[in-house]
Structure formats: C-alpha cells, structure tokens
Scaffold this motif. Structure first.
Motif, PDB file in Angstrom:
ATOM      1  N   ASP A  42      -3.004  27.815 -93.570  1.00 49.77           N
ATOM      2  CA  ASP A  42      -4.434  28.062 -93.429  1.00 49.77           C
ATOM      3  C   ASP A  42      -4.652  29.430 -92.805  1.00 49.77           C
ATOM      4  N   ILE A  43      -4.417  30.487 -93.598  1.00 48.22           N
ATOM      5  CA  ILE A  43      -4.542  31.843 -93.092  1.00 48.22           C
ATOM      6  C   ILE A  43      -5.960  32.318 -93.331  1.00 48.22           C
ATOM      7  N   GLN A  48     -14.779  37.165 -91.131  1.00 49.70           N
ATOM      8  CA  GLN A  48     -15.528  35.947 -90.887  1.00 49.70           C
ATOM      9  C   GLN A  48     -14.609  34.744 -91.060  1.00 49.70           C
ATOM     10  N   PRO A  49     -13.763  34.475 -90.050  1.00 50.58           N
ATOM     11  CA  PRO A  49     -12.776  33.402 -90.181  1.00 50.58           C
ATOM     12  C   PRO A  49     -13.376  32.058 -90.557  1.00 50.58           C
ATOM     13  N   ALA A  50     -14.535  31.736 -90.005  1.00 48.73           N
ATOM     14  CA  ALA A  50     -15.108  30.414 -90.238  1.00 48.73           C
ATOM     15  C   ALA A  50     -15.565  30.231 -91.681  1.00 48.73           C
ATOM     16  N   ASN A  51     -15.851  31.351 -92.371  1.00 51.97           N
ATOM     17  CA  ASN A  51     -16.382  31.257 -93.723  1.00 51.97           C
ATOM     18  C   ASN A  51     -15.353  31.602 -94.798  1.00 51.97           C
ATOM     19  N   THR A  91       5.453  25.970 -84.834  1.00 53.67           N
ATOM     20  CA  THR A  91       4.438  26.998 -84.583  1.00 53.67           C
ATOM     21  C   THR A  91       3.667  27.248 -85.864  1.00 53.67           C
ATOM     22  N   ARG A  92       2.361  27.121 -85.793  1.00 51.87           N
ATOM     23  CA  ARG A  92       1.525  27.228 -86.985  1.00 51.87           C
ATOM     24  C   ARG A  92       0.668  28.489 -86.930  1.00 51.87           C
ATOM     25  N   ALA A  93       0.697  29.260 -88.006  1.00 49.77           N
ATOM     26  CA  ALA A  93      -0.187  30.419 -88.121  1.00 49.77           C
ATOM     27  C   ALA A  93      -1.590  29.930 -88.459  1.00 49.77           C
ATOM     28  N   VAL A  94      -2.572  30.365 -87.681  1.00 52.68           N
ATOM     29  CA  VAL A  94      -3.938  29.883 -87.902  1.00 52.68           C
ATOM     30  C   VAL A  94      -4.910  30.991 -88.288  1.00 52.68           C
ATOM     31  N   GLN A  95      -4.519  32.250 -88.060  1.00 54.20           N
ATOM     32  CA  GLN A  95      -5.400  33.354 -88.448  1.00 54.20           C
ATOM     33  C   GLN A  95      -4.583  34.618 -88.626  1.00 54.20           C
ATOM     34  N   ILE A 127      -0.052  35.585 -80.017  1.00 51.59           N
ATOM     35  CA  ILE A 127      -0.166  36.479 -81.168  1.00 51.59           C
ATOM     36  C   ILE A 127       1.187  37.101 -81.486  1.00 51.59           C
ATOM     37  N   LEU A 128       1.515  37.122 -82.779  1.00 49.40           N
ATOM     38  CA  LEU A 128       2.704  37.816 -83.264  1.00 49.40           C
ATOM     39  C   LEU A 128       2.249  39.104 -83.938  1.00 49.40           C
ATOM     40  N   LEU A 129       2.746  40.251 -83.460  1.00 44.00           N
ATOM     41  CA  LEU A 129       2.438  41.543 -84.064  1.00 44.00           C
ATOM     42  C   LEU A 129       3.548  41.904 -85.037  1.00 44.00           C
ATOM     43  N   ALA A 130       3.190  42.318 -86.245  1.00 50.03           N
ATOM     44  CA  ALA A 130       4.210  42.625 -87.249  1.00 50.03           C
ATOM     45  C   ALA A 130       3.758  43.745 -88.169  1.00 50.03           C
ATOM     46  N   ASP A 131       4.741  44.480 -88.694  1.00 49.00           N
ATOM     47  CA  ASP A 131       4.460  45.510 -89.693  1.00 49.00           C
ATOM     48  C   ASP A 131       4.289  44.893 -91.075  1.00 49.00           C
TER      49      ASP A 131
END
Length: 206
Positions: A42-43, A48-51, A91-95, A127-131
């Motif tokens: 669910d990325i 507007q994350p909610a929309n 660990t789940r990516a949410v945004q 938060i994971l920062l990545a290139d």
C-alpha cells in the motif's frame, strides 16, 4: 533499524518480501549493494496520501508456475538467511515520498534542508532514506496513477519514466503476473542497473 520515528539510510529499499523482492535483493547482495527488503504493497502518493489509490498485488498463475515459484522462493529464502540479507518481513512500507531531484523538468517540491536521499519510505518504525526503490507485483495502471500523484507525466515507456526517478520494477507485467523465470530475468536486469549507479567503475570495466 529506525526506532520510534528514527531515520535510517540505505542504497536501495525493496518493497515486497516475496519471490520478486528476494530475487532482486539477492542480485544486489551478490553485487555488493546494500538493500533493505520490507513488506507492504500500500504505497501512497506524496501529495495527497489519503486520496491516492493503493498499489495492490496482481497475482495470477497456474499450478505448475506456482510449484516452480515456491521452489525458487525456498532457495531464495535460504540464500537470504545464509548471506545475512536485511529482510524485514514484519516491517511494512506505508508511504513513499520523493524528497529530492527533478523528473521530466517537473519539480518534486523538495523542502529546504531535506536530508540527502531521493526517496523516503515511511514505516511504522520510522523512515528509510534511499537512492533507489524497487516495487514488486503491481499493476501498470496503478503505477501510472502513483506517478501522476507525484506530478510526473508518463509517456508510453513506463519503465523508463520510473527509472529516471530511481524506481525499478520487478515481477510487474502489463496484464498478468510474469513467470518465475521472467521474474528472475527482471531481477538480474534491475540488479545490474542499480549496481551500475552505485559502482560505475565496475560497470565501465565490464
């Protein structure tokens, strides 16, 4: 691992702990590129994350392909364990948020003082920062909507448009889920492409 809203830096975040995610993670591990593999499909978009429509799994396979997939998956899980790959199944990516750079001449709205790193992957732990980001098993139409939410215009070549902003696709087909062999081919191609950006001197020597 980021704890209580902390931030962690890595070269690549792979979203998806199934066959596609482990396959590209193994390719990067063999090439000396650090990557973190997390769960989550669910990325959400940046503006507007909610929309924003979630990216859902796109699974379809016959029984023979499923047997082949399960055997390859077993091998990849053994490889991940024996080579100490950073796989975080809980660990789940949410945004997903773009924090730097431009694509197609369109500003991504980077805030002043943003940390280095092209992407932020938000998880419940921080938060994971990545290139680079690798997305697995999503429909092309959903990916196009996600890019639209980032304000990026996409032509016919979706893969090229996404690579320009550091997003790679593995296990993603136009209409159906790729075969296990096709997933491995995609993983190798993506592993080579990311490795070339991290170790350009090695790519030039090949």
């Amino acid at each position: 691992m980021p704890v209580n809203g902390g931030t962690e830096r890595t070269t690549t975040v792979i979203i998806g702990t199934g066959l596609s995610g482990l396959a590209v993670g193994a390719e990067l591990r063999r090439r000396g590129v650090h990557a973190i593999v997390v769960d989550g499909l669910d990325i959400l978009g940046a503006a507007q994350p909610a929309n924003t429509a979630s990216l859902q799994r796109c699974d379809a396979a016959d029984s023979e392909s499923l047997r082949e997939r399960n055997e390859i998956l077993r091998h990849l899980r053994n490889y991940a364990a024996s080579h100490h790959m950073d796989v975080r199944t809980t660990t789940r990516a949410v945004q997903l948020t773009m924090v730097g750079g431009e694509a197609g001449g369109t500003s991504t709205g980077t805030a002043a003082g943003s940390p280095s790193g092209q992407w932020e992957v938000h998880t419940p732990n921080g938060i994971l920062l990545a290139d680079n980001i690798v997305l697995t098993r999503c429909a092309h139409s959903q990916l196009r909507r996600m890019l639209s939410d980032f304000g990026i215009t996409v032509g016919r070549n979706l893969v090229a448009a996404m690579r320009q902003i550091g997003i790679y696709l593995v296990g993603v087909g136009e209409l159906i889920t790729p075969s296990p062999k096709e997933v491995l081919r995609q993983a190798k191609t993506v592993g080579q492409a990311i490795s070339a950006t991290v170790h350009p001197e090695s790519a030039a020597a090949v």
